[in-house]
Design a protein around this motif. Structure first.
Motif, PDB file in Angstrom:
ATOM      1  N   LEU A 271      -1.850   4.533   8.499  1.00  0.00           N
ATOM      2  CA  LEU A 271      -0.873   5.296   7.745  1.00  0.00           C
ATOM      3  C   LEU A 271      -1.294   6.751   7.604  1.00  0.00           C
ATOM      4  N   CYS A 272      -0.313   7.621   7.609  1.00  0.00           N
ATOM      5  CA  CYS A 272      -0.606   9.021   7.345  1.00  0.00           C
ATOM      6  C   CYS A 272      -0.835   9.189   5.841  1.00  0.00           C
ATOM      7  N   THR A 273      -1.258  10.343   5.406  1.00  0.00           N
ATOM      8  CA  THR A 273      -1.576  10.574   3.997  1.00  0.00           C
ATOM      9  C   THR A 273      -0.356  10.379   3.107  1.00  0.00           C
ATOM     10  N   ASP A 274       0.800  10.873   3.548  1.00  0.00           N
ATOM     11  CA  ASP A 274       2.016  10.772   2.725  1.00  0.00           C
ATOM     12  C   ASP A 274       2.446   9.309   2.562  1.00  0.00           C
ATOM     13  N   CYS A 275       2.459   8.560   3.624  1.00  0.00           N
ATOM     14  CA  CYS A 275       2.894   7.162   3.538  1.00  0.00           C
ATOM     15  C   CYS A 275       1.903   6.327   2.735  1.00  0.00           C
ATOM     16  N   ASN A 276       0.649   6.655   2.838  1.00  0.00           N
ATOM     17  CA  ASN A 276      -0.339   5.922   2.047  1.00  0.00           C
ATOM     18  C   ASN A 276      -0.195   6.211   0.553  1.00  0.00           C
ATOM     19  N   SER A 277       0.242   7.445   0.196  1.00  0.00           N
ATOM     20  CA  SER A 277       0.416   7.846  -1.214  1.00  0.00           C
ATOM     21  C   SER A 277       1.646   7.187  -1.816  1.00  0.00           C
ATOM     22  N   ASP A 278       2.618   6.815  -0.990  1.00  0.00           N
ATOM     23  CA  ASP A 278       3.871   6.221  -1.500  1.00  0.00           C
ATOM     24  C   ASP A 278       3.669   4.803  -1.994  1.00  0.00           C
ATOM     25  N   GLU A 279       2.563   4.199  -1.589  1.00  0.00           N
ATOM     26  CA  GLU A 279       2.382   2.816  -2.002  1.00  0.00           C
ATOM     27  C   GLU A 279       1.988   2.724  -3.468  1.00  0.00           C
TER      28      GLU A 279
END
Length: 279
Positions: A271-279
């Protein structure tokens, strides 16, 4: 009264005189010489009926005029040659006008069998292989500096050997990892297809075509599940036990490229940083 017996040309009586028949017609000697005698190439005088005449290449000579232009010696009983309009003894004439054999330093006589290469001349028997010393004759040869070799000797002494068949490689061929092959001997270790002129790689010391290497040894891209061969742009990304083609190394959710960027593994996902932060 007896019949007249006259010269066919001047009509003078031939009784008591020498005469020569030409096509069964009698001619007195002066008329014969004037009408039928040849002119000497050397002195330009008539070659009379009672003179010994020599003939060479449509040229006529008095015997005493057929001589070497340099030493004035008669050539009637000697070998001779000709340069332009000049006659000469073969030995003396050739020393001045003919080439010398570079091997024996003797004159190459006109009409003899010889070989010329570059600016040098040899008697045929003097042009020998520097290796086996046998006359090369009309066979193929290979020059090496100031020496000349028959093909077998040159191949045995100087030509590299094919890594596959161990025979001499005299032209063309393929070089790979400081080794040489005949083009027909350089083939894929898997399917035996010739590799000359096409992309290939190796496993250890064995060359393989792209297809065989991919099926036998290449790792699969975790993104597209096809082989990573190193061909094309050749770049890939490796993380832990997985590899990706660079274009395939992207976020499992938004598909943004992760090459050169931070990423987070999430079980089988990356996952990129943004997608990982959305979790």
């Amino acid at each position: 009264m007896s019949d007249r017996f006259d010269c066919r040309n001047c009509n003078e009586s031939l009784y008591g005189r020498k005469y020569i028949q030409v096509e069964e017609k009698p001619h007195c000697i002066p008329c014969y010489d004037r009408l039928y005698a040849n002119t000497c190439q050397e002195c330009k005088e008539i070659i009379g009926h009672n003179a010994k005449e020599l003939f060479y290449e449509n040229r006529h000579y008095h015997e005493h005029c057929f001589r070497c232009f340099r030493c004035d010696r008669s050539l009637a009983d000697e070998s001779f040659t000709i340069q332009g309009d000049a006659l000469g003894r073969s030995e003396g004439f050739c020393n001045e006008f003919s080439s010398k054999c570079v091997a024996c330093d003797k004159t190459v006589m006109p009409g003899s069998r010889m070989l010329e290469y570059g600016e040098s001349t040899w008697h045929e028997d003097c042009f020998v292989c520097h290796g086996c010393e046998k006359p090369i004759g009309a066979e193929a040869f290979i020059p090496d500096k100031n020496n000349y070799y028959c093909v077998p000797c040159y191949e045995g002494r100087f030509a590299p050997q094919c890594s596959h068949c161990k025979k001499a490689l005299t032209k063309g061929g393929v070089t790979y990892k400081d080794k040489v092959w005949h083009k027909e001997c350089f083939f894929c270790s898997g399917c035996q297809t010739s590799l000359a002129g096409q992309s290939f790689t190796s496993q250890g010391e064995s060359p393989y075509c792209v297809k065989c290497f991919s099926s036998l040894y290449a790792k699969k891209c975790a993104g597209c599940n096809t082989a990573i061969t190193g061909f094309g742009d050749g770049k890939y990304v490796s993380f832990e036990e997985r590899q990706w083609h660079q274009p395939c190394f992207k976020c499992s959710r938004c598909s943004v490229s992760l090459v050169g960027s931070g990423f987070f593994p999430d079980r089988d996902l990356i996952l990129c940083t943004d997608c990982n932060s959305d979790e």
